[in-house]
Design a protein around this motif. Structure first.
Motif, PDB file in Angstrom:
ATOM      1  N   THR A 297      37.790  10.610  38.936  1.00 17.30           N
ATOM      2  CA  THR A 297      38.187   9.211  38.804  1.00 17.30           C
ATOM      3  C   THR A 297      38.194   8.867  37.323  1.00 17.30           C
TER       4      THR A 297
ATOM      5  N   ASP B  15      36.988   0.074  41.818  1.00 12.52           N
ATOM      6  CA  ASP B  15      36.804   0.502  43.205  1.00 12.52           C
ATOM      7  C   ASP B  15      35.415   0.151  43.716  1.00 12.52           C
TER       8      ASP B  15
ATOM      9  N   ASP C 100      37.960   7.830  47.749  1.00  8.35           N
ATOM     10  CA  ASP C 100      39.139   7.463  48.537  1.00  8.35           C
ATOM     11  C   ASP C 100      38.756   7.128  49.973  1.00  8.35           C
TER      12      ASP C 100
ATOM     13  N   SER D  99      37.712  12.753  48.808  1.00  5.37           N
ATOM     14  CA  SER D  99      38.962  12.379  48.150  1.00  5.37           C
ATOM     15  C   SER D  99      40.127  12.868  49.007  1.00  5.37           C
TER      16      SER D  99
ATOM     17  N   LEU E  24      46.592   7.937  52.163  1.00  7.63           N
ATOM     18  CA  LEU E  24      45.249   7.577  52.610  1.00  7.63           C
ATOM     19  C   LEU E  24      45.232   7.103  54.059  1.00  7.63           C
TER      20      LEU E  24
ATOM     21  N   ARG F 210      38.484   3.345  49.200  1.00  8.16           N
ATOM     22  CA  ARG F 210      39.752   2.824  48.689  1.00  8.16           C
ATOM     23  C   ARG F 210      40.753   2.554  49.800  1.00  8.16           C
TER      24      ARG F 210
END
Length: 395
Positions: A19, A27, A36, A183, A189, A217
């Motif tokens: 990140t 975030d 994520d 992630s 996502l 996220r």
């Protein structure tokens, strides 16, 4: 990033998260984590939570696109555990609270006075010496005053042992929880979170009083997608109303809006060919694309209406408007595409964030421009004939 991830995965005991400092702050402020995807498991017992987190991690590993998979650790911090023997304490006439208070004074200390040296003030704290506080046998010999004036060692009133315990206990909404973070690479996502949720719902057996949810996220993206979806719907409605007010014809308004599905299809195909995913950036590009597509159709209809007002037949006016606006339309689309190409072809820092926007707009511009030049005049002619067949008026 992939090379760094590959090398770090060979280091045992290392959890990896890629990140940026600013992105981590944003975030964590919005979703509580820079990951994520975060699977949060709630329940009262920490040991069972740790076992459930390990099971969830195993279920998530086969999911396509999941990388940097890691689970929070709840144990591993050395602690000194003092368990009060209530029967022994009662025999000497004390209460467990008095024993705990004596231990607190011996370990943490208690301020009993203040010492002044010139203009400076120092607290006078009474506690055990450092070598006694760090030694279990020294703690066990801590003398506690009884009610009858006797002094009893702590080791006769409590069990003193060294153990391991959680470094911290995470809580949300008053319930203990543990998190499994990951992630997502090479996949959007939303679909990854949906597959993880499905696998956990089928394979993770949760006892009564335990439950899980998915955050990270993906939560922020879901909120942003809902907001952008609403913005797209409002924008389309506003365009429809404004076009009708400007043209005074619902049929011609629909002719102009007919370019939007082609632009949408072009953007979807371009995302698929480029290997990109649906996200906030691509939806923003879709909104911008709708504006350009509507403008091309509006130019054709406006030019045709102008020529008709000069006394020319509809088919002749439509043919001249279509042929005469070829170069401006191609130049408009070409200029926009050339302006977006650097985001698409250059490996610039931060370009990966805006690349889906460029992909959607370039693909949509190509299909909407081709539709406006090749198919829209024919569709406009069909609509004009249908209007004439219905009496030339709109209900």
């Amino acid at each position: 990033e992939s090379e760094m991830r590959e090398r770090l995965e060979k280091v045992p005991g290392v959890a990896v998260l890629f990140t940026t400092p600013l992105g981590m702050r944003i975030d964590e402020g919005l979703g509580g984590t820079p990951a994520d995807l975060q699977v949060r498991i709630y329940g009262p017992d920490l040991e069972r939570l740790a076992r459930l987190a390990a099971e969830a991690r195993e279920l998530m590993e086969p999911v396509e696109g999941i990388t940097d998979l890691r689970a929070e650790t709840l144990t591993g911090l050395p602690q000194v555990k003092i368990t009060v023997d209530r029967e022994a304490v009662a025999r000497v006439g004390l209460t467990p609270a008095e024993v705990v208070n004596a231990v607190r004074i011996g370990l943490a200390g208690e301020e009993v006075s203040q010492v002044w040296v010139g203009q400076r003030r120092f607290d006078l704290v009474v506690r055990l010496a450092d070598d006694r506080r760090n030694d279990l046998s020294g703690l066990a010999t801590l003398l506690i005053d009884g009610r009858d004036g006797t002094r009893v060692p702590l080791g006769q009133l409590a069990n003193v042992e060294r153990t391991f315990g959680p470094a911290s206990i995470q809580r949300e909404a008053g319930s203990r929880r543990i998190a499994v973070e990951a992630s997502v690479a090479g996949r959007d996502l939303g679909s990854a979170a949906a597959e993880v949720r499905e696998r956990l719902a089928e394979g993770l057996e949760l006892p009564t009083g335990y439950f899980f949810d998915i955050g990270g996220r993906v939560e922020n993206q879901a909120r942003a997608l809902r907001s952008l979806g609403l913005a797209i719907a409002v924008a389309l409605l506003a365009v429809l109303v404004l076009l009708y007010l400007a043209l005074g014809s619902f049929a011609e308004t629909l002719v102009i809006l007919a370019t939007l599905p082609d632009a949408f299809v072009g953007g979807i195909v371009a995302l698929w060919l480029a290997g990109e995913t649906w996200n906030v950036s691509s939806l923003v590009g879709l909104i911008g694309l709708f504006g350009i597509a509507v403008q091309n159709g509006l130019v054709l209809v406006s030019q045709t209406r102008t020529l008709i007002s000069e006394g020319r037949p509809f088919e002749e006016a439509l043919r001249e408007a279509s042929i005469g606006r070829v170069r401006p339309k191609l130049m408009t689309a070409g200029t926009a595409i050339l302006g977006l190409l650097p985001l698409l072809v250059l490996n610039l820092h931060g370009a990966e964030i805006e690349r889906p926007l460029a992909v959607v707009m370039i693909g949509g511009l190509i299909t909407s421009t081709l539709f406006t030049l090749l198919a829209l005049p024919t569709f406009y002619q069909l609509v004009f004939r249908w209007r004439g067949r219905w009496g030339g008026t709109e209900k």
